[in-house]
Design an enzyme around this catalytic site. Structure first.
Site, mmCIF file in Angstrom:
data_model
loop_
_atom_site.group_PDB
_atom_site.id
_atom_site.type_symbol
_atom_site.label_atom_id
_atom_site.label_comp_id
_atom_site.label_asym_id
_atom_site.label_seq_id
_atom_site.Cartn_x
_atom_site.Cartn_y
_atom_site.Cartn_z
ATOM 1 N N LYS A 15 -62.538 83.982 -64.203
ATOM 2 C CA LYS A 15 -63.187 83.117 -65.199
ATOM 3 C C LYS A 15 -63.156 83.838 -66.558
ATOM 4 O O LYS A 15 -62.805 83.265 -67.594
ATOM 5 C CB LYS A 15 -64.642 82.833 -64.796
ATOM 6 N N HIS A 61 -60.379 84.226 -49.888
ATOM 7 C CA HIS A 61 -60.692 84.599 -51.263
ATOM 8 C C HIS A 61 -60.481 86.111 -51.438
ATOM 9 O O HIS A 61 -61.283 86.905 -50.949
ATOM 10 C CB HIS A 61 -62.166 84.229 -51.455
ATOM 11 N N SER A 93 -61.492 85.876 -59.278
ATOM 12 C CA SER A 93 -62.789 85.249 -59.069
ATOM 13 C C SER A 93 -63.650 85.245 -60.338
ATOM 14 O O SER A 93 -63.207 84.752 -61.362
ATOM 15 C CB SER A 93 -63.486 85.947 -57.905
ATOM 16 N N TRP A 138 -64.520 77.138 -51.495
ATOM 17 C CA TRP A 138 -65.597 77.377 -52.462
ATOM 18 C C TRP A 138 -65.063 77.325 -53.904
ATOM 19 O O TRP A 138 -65.744 76.885 -54.819
ATOM 20 C CB TRP A 138 -66.217 78.747 -52.151
HETATM 21 C C1 GCU Z 1 -69.310 83.971 -55.731
HETATM 22 C C2 GCU Z 1 -69.434 82.969 -56.853
HETATM 23 C C3 GCU Z 1 -68.079 82.586 -57.437
HETATM 24 C C4 GCU Z 1 -67.299 83.824 -57.788
HETATM 25 C C5 GCU Z 1 -67.241 84.744 -56.603
HETATM 26 C C6 GCU Z 1 -66.558 86.087 -56.884
HETATM 27 O O1 GCU Z 1 -68.721 83.367 -54.615
HETATM 28 O O2 GCU Z 1 -70.125 81.854 -56.350
HETATM 29 O O3 GCU Z 1 -68.237 81.789 -58.583
HETATM 30 O O4 GCU Z 1 -66.035 83.475 -58.268
HETATM 31 O O5 GCU Z 1 -68.541 85.059 -56.157
HETATM 32 O O6 GCU Z 1 -66.607 86.570 -58.005
HETATM 33 O O7 GCU Z 1 -66.005 86.651 -55.925
#
Ligand code: GCU
Length: 408
Positions: free
Chosen positions: A252, A389, A248, A339
């Site tokens: 990135k 997720h 997540s 998402w």
């Molecule tokens: C939120 C956020 C995402 C991210 C996620 C996470 O949902 O909007 O961009 O990847 O958290 O880190 O679990």
């Protein structure tokens, strides 16, 4: 007012494939001057540098080249961890600029059965090293108290154990190292002063420079510091076989780290979504407006200009992923994780293909994503699994199989 504002952005979230706008992706091999890259040399000496500059100036901010002093203290070492299968170490990193210091703890498991040097997975955890295992004693990560709700029960021991199947990783002959990402940059807007960024000599807390680095840049930098430690100090690990894994928001950061630091031989993005593997121009699921509003401390200020205006972006995430070539790249999605835009994540990986081809390597073949739980382990890997997720044993099994293929 905040609620109205949030609702406003929520209303603009699209999760309907038929409403994805028409878009043209920038060609990864076309240089800023319009010339097409034809050789590895052109890629490495011209286009690759142009793209690093694009991501530094327009999305994640510029990573400084200044070196920050760091010392390492072994806090504990247990040769009989995980029922004798592993040696567990906890190493305190102290980053300092002489006036101020920031501490972080690396939790490391080494496979006892491996004679010689083992390959390693490096990855941050979300809730402190103590959250990754039931083993004791695990030191609390130094910056946990700076989190949003330090008293919440999510911080308890082993709360994220399912994401860290240490024994399974060790059984497969890999070492594994994790650190709380908040030790590098506490993940709340307004906490830059407590992040490693504040140790750099040109740090200006009021800086609004368009290319000012921020949390994702700092987390990427921190991964490279973990690699430094491992390469220089861990004789039981093979510094030429480091896989970097991020879930997540940390996915990135892992992609950005992998783009910049060629010591990461495998880079794994688990559900990294917007600002990670997913193409921004699809504007599906989380979008630039939403992410830069909810997490204003993640990207550099220049990225805000694309809020609600992804069409004007002169780049997209496939070009970030392409910077990992010729090293190995794996992108994974989850069926219910709209998402993060699963299809956008797949396409981000797919559109690296021309760069891998330049190296005689095999990227993803089809613009159509594979079926659920049908992993592809070409030089570029991808799977989408059932569920939400998260990081699961299914994901880890794929990463281990893929690393067996390319790192063993
Ligand atoms: C939120 C956020 C995402 C991210 C996620 C996470 O949902 O909007 O961009 O990847 O958290 O880190 O679990």
């Amino acid at each position: 007012l905040t609620a109205v504002f949030a609702q406003d952005y929520k209303n603009r979230i699209n999760e309907n494939e038929s409403k994805v706008p028409q878009f043209t992706l920038p060609d990864v091999l076309t240089c800023n001057n319009g010339k097409k890259v034809k050789t590895i040399k052109d890629w490495e000496t011209i286009r690759r540098l142009e793209l690093l500059e694009i991501f530094s100036s327009l999305e994640y901010g510029r990573t400084p080249t200044e070196k920050i002093k760091v010392s390492y203290d072994l806090l504990s070492e247990d040769p009989n961890a995980l029922n004798g299968k592993a040696t567990r170490k906890q190493v305190l990193f102290t980053f300092t600029n002489g006036r101020k210091k920031i501490e972080a703890i690396l939790l490391l498991y080494l496979p006892n059965k491996v004679n010689g040097k083992a390959p390693v997975f490096i990855g941050y955890n979300f809730l402190g090293n103590q959250s990754t295992t039931t083993e004791k004693p695990i030191f609390a990560s130094p910056s946990m108290h700076l989190s949003e709700d330090p008293s919440s029960e999510v911080w308890i021991r082993a709360s994220q154990k399912r994401r860290w199947p240490f024994e399974m990783i060790i059984d497969r002959g890999y070492a594994v190292a994790t650190m709380f990402y908040g030790d590098i940059y506490p993940d709340l807007n307004g906490l830059r002063d407590y992040s490693v960024i504040s140790l750099f000599s040109d740090y200006d807390k009021r800086s609004k420079n368009h290319d000012e680095w921020n949390a994702i840049g700092a987390w990427a930098w921190g991964s490279s510091r973990i690699a430094d430690y491992i390469i220089d100090n861990e004789s039981r690990i093979d510094g030429n076989r480091i896989a970097l894994l991020g879930h997540s928001r940390q996915g990135k950061a892992a992609l950005w780290a992998g783009a910049q630091d060629t010591r990461f031989k495998v880079v794994i993005s688990n559900c990294s979504g917007c600002g990670g593997a997913a193409l921004s121009k699809r504007v599906f699921g989380e979008n630039v407006a939403r992410i830069t509003t909810t997490f204003p401390h993640w990207f550099c200020p220049a990225f805000n200009q694309y809020a609600g205006n992804e069409a004007s972006m002169p780049f997209d995430q496939h070009e970030l992923l392409a910077l990992i070539a010729p090293r190995h790249l794996y992108v994974a999605s989850a069926e219910e994780d709209m998402w993060a835009d699963q299809k956008g994540e797949y396409l981000g990986a797919y559109y690296t293909k021309d760069v891998y081809k330049l190296y005689g390597m095999h990227g993803l073949d089809s613009p159509i994503p594979p079926a659920i739980e049908q992993p592809i382990h070409n030089d570029v890997g991808y799977h989408i699994r059932r569920g939400i997720h998260d990081v699961t044993n299914f994901d880890w099994t794929q990463y281990l199989n893929y690393c067996d293929k390319y790192m063993k």
